[in-house]
Design an enzyme around this catalytic site. Structure first.
Site, short mmCIF file in Angstrom:
data_model
loop_
_atom_site.label_atom_id
_atom_site.label_comp_id
_atom_site.label_asym_id
_atom_site.label_seq_id
_atom_site.Cartn_x
_atom_site.Cartn_y
_atom_site.Cartn_z
N LYS A 181 0.85 -1.18 0.00
CA LYS A 181 0.00 0.00 0.00
C LYS A 181 0.89 1.24 0.00
O LYS A 181 1.52 1.58 1.00
CB LYS A 181 -0.91 -0.01 1.24
N GLU A 257 10.66 1.61 9.92
CA GLU A 257 11.76 2.53 9.59
C GLU A 257 11.16 3.91 9.62
O GLU A 257 10.38 4.29 8.75
CB GLU A 257 12.35 2.17 8.22
N CYS A 291 14.88 10.67 5.44
CA CYS A 291 14.90 10.45 6.88
C CYS A 291 16.30 10.40 7.46
O CYS A 291 16.50 10.69 8.64
CB CYS A 291 14.15 9.16 7.22
N GLU A 389 11.72 16.29 13.38
CA GLU A 389 12.06 16.05 11.97
C GLU A 389 11.28 17.03 11.10
O GLU A 389 10.05 16.98 11.06
CB GLU A 389 11.74 14.62 11.59
#
Length: 487
Positions: A181, A257, A291, A389
């Site tokens: 997905k 992750e 990331c 982040e």
């Protein structure tokens, strides 16, 4: 185009959404609709899960290693044959600079299939341990590694083709069946893989399924469904928490992750003029939407202003703009929501007393979700922009007092995904690298990104690893069988 990207792959068939609904795929560089894709509902997702369950339970996919090797080889070769068409799709839906498709965005992950194809030739799925007397009788034991089952693979929009491959290559090599997905912002990178797999491989029906949906509540079915044995997700830490909580109801295996706030530590003997331009430019690659990008630069307090000046002089020269131009390093961010969120982070730095040493203002462009390269200084290590982040082309410079202070600042976030250390003394840099609580560390510019290097994070940067042998083992259960030893 030799394949269609307007159909999902469910149980070996390329199909529209059951309701016929679609949603638009938007080019972030132009804000134009580049295509429509199926908008799956709960019924479609249930069908995909059911197909994956049947394929796992009734075919020999999980036990036939040679079949898996052949199919992975076929898929690799078919993707490679379509690389130029795929290149255009990836750039159009991600806004990624075309230069990145020569590496991580496209060509590298196709080549990464080789790792699992080769590994399946030698991987020990079953081993014996020495005969031993236990509870009065001599026994032999077999330790087996078996496919975990049905895997739900949920991927984000920043490096979609790469991350789709990262998920399905390891899971399929292990003998699992998959429901993939993708993020609604980048559906083509998944639909293309499904279409190519259906047309050019011997993968049995139901082993690989691809569903696209704009509805997060539909996607949540993958994390809660009792017929799904494992969830593998790349995404934000906030999303990871939700998926982990949803999966807990059925005690699913979970591989995550997640986010990062990676620090580059420059020691006082480092060559700032040689190192900082790469760091300042690197945070702008793909508009900072990575990331593991090094978004915090830690420098000795005595060289703090020197470091800011060097970085500020580099950022105006970062090539940004049209991602289809070969020289472009930085294209747009993925959508208006992401652009506006980055600008709010930059404003938070101002509000908390920070200095915008370069950039920080919205770009005056008629079309495209662009954010300027931005350099932030004079913020506390605990400030919002130094802790959270941002996922944009923003570099935060932080001073430290000594080596211990640098390690403390680097490790003092929720994250632990990546990092870097620079010093003229490699042994000293290695000593610091060993102490950092992070999944990957580059010393003096050395590159860790490779199919043989396990990738993943400490702390709230995730659970488990991709690539390396660990990327296969993450999709395997371990079984011990004991039986009487032969006389």
């Amino acid at each position: 185009m030799a394949f269609a990207v307007d159909r999902m792959l469910i149980d070996g068939e390329l199909v529209p959404a059951g309701t016929g609904r679609t949603f638009d795929n938007i080019n972030p560089a132009t804000e134009e609709v580049v295509g429509s894709v199926p908008d799956a509902d709960a019924t479609d997702v249930e069908r995909a899960i059911g197909a994956a369950r049947r394929a796992f339970d009734t075919t020999d996919w999980s036990t036939d290693v040679e079949l898996r090797r052949r199919c992975l080889t076929q898929l690799r070769d078919a993707l490679r044959a379509e690389v130029e068409t795929l290149r255009g799709l990836v750039v159009a839906e991600t806004g990624s600079p075309v230069m990145l498709t020569q590496g991580i965005q496209l060509e590298a992950p196709i080549g990464f299939f080789d790792h699992y194809i080769d590994l399946l030739e030698s991987f020990e799925f079953e081993r014996t341990v020495p005969t031993k007397e236990l509870m009065g009788s001599r026994v032999d034991r077999v330790i087996r590694r078996e496919a975990a089952g049905v895997v739900a693979a949920i991927t984000p929009w920043n490096y979609p083709f790469y991350l789709n491959i990262a998920k399905i290559a390891g899971a399929l090599a292990a003998g699992c069946t998959v429901v993939l997905k993708p993020a609604p912002d980048t559906p083509w990178s998944a639909l293309a893989i499904g279409a190519i797999a259906a047309a050019h491989t011997d993968i049995p029906a139901g082993v690989l399924n691809v569903v696209t949906t704009s509805d997060n509540s539909v996607a949540e079915i993958l994390a809660t469904h009792p017929d799904v044995d494992q969830v593998t997700l790349t995404g934000s830490t906030a999303t990871g928490r939700k998926v982990m909580a949803a999966a807990s109801g059925t005690i699913k295996r979970v591989t995550l992750e997640l986010g990062g706030k990676s620090a580059a530590i420059l020691l006082e003997d480092a060559d700032f003029q040689a190192i900082i331009p790469g760091l300042a430019g690197g945070v702008c690659a793909h508009a900072g939407q990575g990331c593991a990008q090094l978004t915090r630069m830690l420098v000795p307090r005595a060289r703090y202003e020197e470091a800011i000046a060097i970085a500020a002089a580099v950022m105006p020269h970062v090539p940004w703009g049209d991602p289809t131009e070969p020289g472009t390093v930085m294209g747009p961010v993925v959508n208006a929501r992401q652009r506006d969120g980055i600008l709010r982070y930059i404003q938070s730095a101002r509000d908390e007393g920070g200095r915008i040493a370069y950039g920080g203002e919205p770009l005056d462009r008629e079309k495209g979700y662009y954010v300027p390269p931005t350099l932030i200084a004079d913020v506390d290590p605990k400030s919002t922009v130094a802790q959270e982040e941002i996922f944009g082309p923003v570099l935060v410079v932080l001073p430290y007092d000594d080596e211990e202070d640098a390690i403390r600042i680097a490790d003092n976030t929720l994250f632990g995904l990546s990092g870097a250390v620079f010093s003229a003394d490699t042994a000293r840099a290695m000593r610091i690298a060993r102490r950092l609580r992070t999944g990957t560390v580059g010393v003096n510019g050395a590159q860790w990104f490779d199919v043989q290097s396990p990738f993943g994070g400490y702390k709230q940067s995730g659970l488990g690893r991709e690539w390396g042998n660990e990327g296969l083992e993450d999709f395997l259960e371990v079984k011990t069988i004991a039986f009487p030893a032969a006389d």
